[in-house]
Design a protein around this motif. Sequence first.
Motif, PDB file in Angstrom:
ATOM      1  N   LYS A   1       0.802  -1.142  -0.194  1.00 29.61           N
ATOM      2  CA  LYS A   1       0.076   0.184  -0.027  1.00 29.61           C
ATOM      3  C   LYS A   1       0.861   1.396   0.143  1.00 29.61           C
ATOM      4  CE  LYS A   1      -4.138  -1.669   2.151  1.00 29.61           C
ATOM      5  NZ  LYS A   1      -4.379  -2.543   3.395  1.00 29.61           N
TER       6      LYS A   1
ATOM      7  N   TYR B   1       6.813   1.487  -7.011  1.00 23.02           N
ATOM      8  CA  TYR B   1       7.970   0.582  -7.847  1.00 23.02           C
ATOM      9  C   TYR B   1       7.791   0.799  -9.305  1.00 23.02           C
ATOM     10  CZ  TYR B   1      10.388  -3.449  -9.262  1.00 23.02           C
ATOM     11  OH  TYR B   1      11.122  -4.589  -9.938  1.00 23.02           O
TER      12      TYR B   1
ATOM     13  N   SER C   1       6.598  -1.322 -17.745  1.00 23.61           N
ATOM     14  CA  SER C   1       5.767  -2.227 -17.766  1.00 23.61           C
ATOM     15  C   SER C   1       4.331  -1.557 -17.328  1.00 23.61           C
ATOM     16  CB  SER C   1       6.104  -2.970 -16.779  1.00 23.61           C
ATOM     17  OG  SER C   1       6.362  -2.365 -15.525  1.00 23.61           O
ATOM     18  N   LEU C   2       3.786  -0.740 -18.533  1.00 29.50           N
ATOM     19  CA  LEU C   2       2.485  -0.328 -18.364  1.00 29.50           C
ATOM     20  C   LEU C   2       1.786  -0.741 -19.584  1.00 29.50           C
ATOM     21  CD1 LEU C   2       3.175   3.464 -17.339  1.00 29.50           C
ATOM     22  CD2 LEU C   2       2.328   1.647 -15.778  1.00 29.50           C
ATOM     23  N   TYR C   3       0.378  -0.565 -19.607  1.00 33.38           N
ATOM     24  CA  TYR C   3      -0.275  -1.176 -20.851  1.00 33.38           C
ATOM     25  C   TYR C   3      -0.024  -0.352 -21.856  1.00 33.38           C
ATOM     26  CZ  TYR C   3      -2.307  -4.153 -17.228  1.00 33.38           C
ATOM     27  OH  TYR C   3      -2.538  -5.014 -16.125  1.00 33.38           O
TER      28      TYR C   3
ATOM     29  N   LEU D   1      -3.229   0.924 -23.655  1.00 34.34           N
ATOM     30  CA  LEU D   1      -4.247   2.023 -22.957  1.00 34.34           C
ATOM     31  C   LEU D   1      -3.575   3.333 -23.088  1.00 34.34           C
ATOM     32  CD1 LEU D   1      -5.380   0.185 -19.591  1.00 34.34           C
ATOM     33  CD2 LEU D   1      -6.561   0.147 -21.951  1.00 34.34           C
TER      34      LEU D   1
ATOM     35  N   GLU E   1      -5.758   6.634 -19.160  1.00 37.23           N
ATOM     36  CA  GLU E   1      -6.240   5.575 -19.024  1.00 37.23           C
ATOM     37  C   GLU E   1      -5.261   4.775 -17.796  1.00 37.23           C
ATOM     38  OE1 GLU E   1      -9.176   4.829 -22.707  1.00 37.23           O
ATOM     39  OE2 GLU E   1      -7.095   3.890 -22.308  1.00 37.23           O
TER      40      GLU E   1
ATOM     41  N   PHE F   1      -6.218   4.015 -14.131  1.00 37.44           N
ATOM     42  CA  PHE F   1      -6.037   2.554 -13.672  1.00 37.44           C
ATOM     43  C   PHE F   1      -5.253   2.516 -12.356  1.00 37.44           C
ATOM     44  CE2 PHE F   1      -4.240  -1.627 -13.802  1.00 37.44           C
ATOM     45  CZ  PHE F   1      -5.502  -2.359 -13.723  1.00 37.44           C
ATOM     46  N   PHE F   2      -4.111   2.836 -12.337  1.00 36.44           N
ATOM     47  CA  PHE F   2      -3.345   2.568 -11.288  1.00 36.44           C
ATOM     48  C   PHE F   2      -3.645   3.572 -10.185  1.00 36.44           C
ATOM     49  CE2 PHE F   2      -0.532   0.914 -14.301  1.00 36.44           C
ATOM     50  CZ  PHE F   2      -0.033  -0.274 -13.773  1.00 36.44           C
TER      51      PHE F   2
ATOM     52  N   THR G   1      -6.946   3.918  -9.451  1.00 30.17           N
ATOM     53  CA  THR G   1      -8.102   3.216  -8.947  1.00 30.17           C
ATOM     54  C   THR G   1      -7.855   1.939  -8.199  1.00 30.17           C
ATOM     55  OG1 THR G   1      -8.454   2.553 -11.058  1.00 30.17           O
ATOM     56  CG2 THR G   1      -9.800   4.256 -10.141  1.00 30.17           C
ATOM     57  N   ILE G   2      -6.573   1.233  -8.485  1.00 31.30           N
ATOM     58  CA  ILE G   2      -6.428   0.166  -7.664  1.00 31.30           C
ATOM     59  C   ILE G   2      -5.616   0.462  -6.560  1.00 31.30           C
ATOM     60  CG2 ILE G   2      -6.529  -1.598  -9.790  1.00 31.30           C
ATOM     61  CD1 ILE G   2      -3.655  -1.342  -9.975  1.00 31.30           C
ATOM     62  N   PHE G   3      -5.242   1.484  -6.345  1.00 34.52           N
ATOM     63  CA  PHE G   3      -4.735   2.056  -5.067  1.00 34.52           C
ATOM     64  C   PHE G   3      -5.933   2.923  -4.350  1.00 34.52           C
ATOM     65  CE2 PHE G   3      -0.526   1.201  -6.894  1.00 34.52           C
ATOM     66  CZ  PHE G   3      -0.040   0.869  -5.643  1.00 34.52           C
TER      67      PHE G   3
ATOM     68  N   THR H   1      -7.578   5.650  -4.806  1.00 39.28           N
ATOM     69  CA  THR H   1      -7.307   6.935  -5.139  1.00 39.28           C
ATOM     70  C   THR H   1      -7.806   7.421  -6.570  1.00 39.28           C
ATOM     71  OG1 THR H   1      -5.869   8.812  -4.620  1.00 39.28           O
ATOM     72  CG2 THR H   1      -4.820   6.647  -5.294  1.00 39.28           C
TER      73      THR H   1
END
Lengths: 372, 319
Positions: free
Chosen positions: B79, B83, B89-91, B94, B98, B102-103, B105-107, B109
């Motif tokens: 949390k 890193y 290493s992103l999409y 997208l 985006e 995406f990153f 929201t998965i945190f 925030t």
Amino acid sequence: MRTLKFLLQKEFRQIFRDPSILRIILVMPVIQLLILPWAADYEMKNIKLAVVDQDHSEYSRQLINKITSSGYFTLTSYSGSWEQSLEQVERDKADLILQIPLHFEQQLVKEDEAALFMAINAINGVKAGLGGAYLQRIIGEYNREVRMKWIQFPRFNPDTQIEVTSSNWFNPLMNYKYFMVPGILVILLTMVGTNLSAINIVREKEIGTIEQINVTPIKKYHFVLGKLIPFWILGLVVLTIGLTISRLFYGIIPAGSFITIYIFAAVYLLAVLGLGLLISTHSANQQQAMLLSFFLMMIFILLGGLYTSIDSMPEWAKWITRFNPVSYFIEVMRMVILKGSTLVDIKMHLLIMCGFAVGLNGWAVWSYRKRS
Amino acid sequence: MTAVAVNNIVKTYGKKKEVAALYDISFEVPQGELFGVIGPDGAGKTSLFRILTTLLLADSGSATVDGFDVVKDYKAIRKRVGYMPGKFSLYPDLSVEENLNFFATIFNTSIEENYELIKDIYIQIEPFKKRKAGKLSGGMKQKLALSCALIHRPSVLFLDEPTTGVDAVSRKEFWEMLKGLKQQGITILVSTPYMDEAGLCDRVALVQNGKILSINTPQGVVQEFPYPLWAIRSDKMLALQREAAKLSSVQDIYPFGEYHHVVLKKGSTAAQLEEFIQAHQVDNAEMKTATPDIEDCFIALMKPSIDTATDSLNENASK
């Protein structure tokens, strides 16, 4: 929930941006369902027949006429020499040799019995078996016809005769397409489910995004669900396309209800998606995933009862088919579409499939590690 | 407060554990420090970062990040760390926006919530926010990756070779950004194979073959350089290097930009070298004193021929 929503949003975006995935999903079922059922035909036609006629009589000509008019055979060579015909077989120009020996007619008329010789090229077992059987039936019929002409019927039939008439249930015209199309549809669904889900996750490994995901506090089941749900929906779309094609092009209207098919397919898709997940957790790159799923697919198709009947397999192979999810779905599809089975009739299949879904997904989630 | 503490971490690869990636590594990084891990390819930098970001399990030893154990409290660590792996290493399919969204929201925030933190970086790529990440240039990809790693306001940021394969201007910009982040109180661990970047860190650890050769401030590392250092050049550089290496007072000689750097043995004077340069006046030979930089120190630490000197440096490091 919010996380899952965004994961799904992202997956769908990626799917709709990848033209090759859409092509596979839309074009593959159409092409396969339009082409394969015509090619995967159980009936043997155009069996190449070589006749060695050493009799050259009225009766031998009649027999040959009867055989060629059946539609199953094409006469490719007609000669008086056995060697010549055998050479035709060796050159693959003939599949079957029928030898009509000298004095065939004479024997038949005088002695009331005559012999014929049949030689079959057994390289293609199915062709040889069916070809031989067809030919035997035609000769048998011919035999009956000949006798009918001669015998003066007495008032009562001297032999006791048992006549067998058959009626084909559930598929009265023995239309093999009714039998094949549902099976091919199952294979399609399996391929879409397994390959797409397996390759999708492995791709994340390859481009390294899984590393980024792994350092986030995202939950394992969120990630897995985010992968499963989109392909589950796509699978149902493929099924719908497939059922539409079978209706439009083959006139297949399920005797049972669509709801039964969809309920079973929903569970089945979970199972094959779980398999895809499992493959992806054990592969490091797309090649590995492809090879592994290709290998499994071969086994599933060949031991799934699509082309060969499971009942005629040896006992050990039957055991393998019990662990093959494809075999259950093929059976269910045929039961529902041809026989009109209901949920009650397929409840065992459904239960077993639930077992597959839980087992495979559980295994996949368990072996998916966020760290090494 | 200590942001990162590493105690006797050992990590080996291979079935028989024959490849040691990290050998008994220990160090501490206080909060708010910009800590550099400098070493050649294969030194074990990535393994170390993967252990600290809970992606890899060490064979033995322990480590804490922000006071949380990397094995037991991995959930808490995930949390609060950012890193950025060495490989982009992103999409790629997208868009910039985006990916960031995406990153975020998965945190749990949103971009708006932490926009302050990434503003300086993100503002440079914002004009391209509708562009797919795979279509960005190398430097822009880097900025996006950094933005994504920062979007949840991590307390410790791990950057694995962030400047590898990035042009000189972008590299400079990137280090400026790191300085800005440091001011926000974020502890930053950055690994790099480039010696010239070491000087930009608060402290550096020189790593080779899974061992830490020295930990010090860049100035400290340089000050510890125990040998007289000279720079020589002439019109025939190759011959000059070959011949100078034969001198008895010369410990080591290696090309260094326009000059060769000559490391003299401890306590020896430059008299012999001067004589040598005099003898090569035909080729316009010249010499001057040189101030050692990190690269000189690293070369000195790496050379097995000066083992005794390494030991003394190591002793200093562990103090």
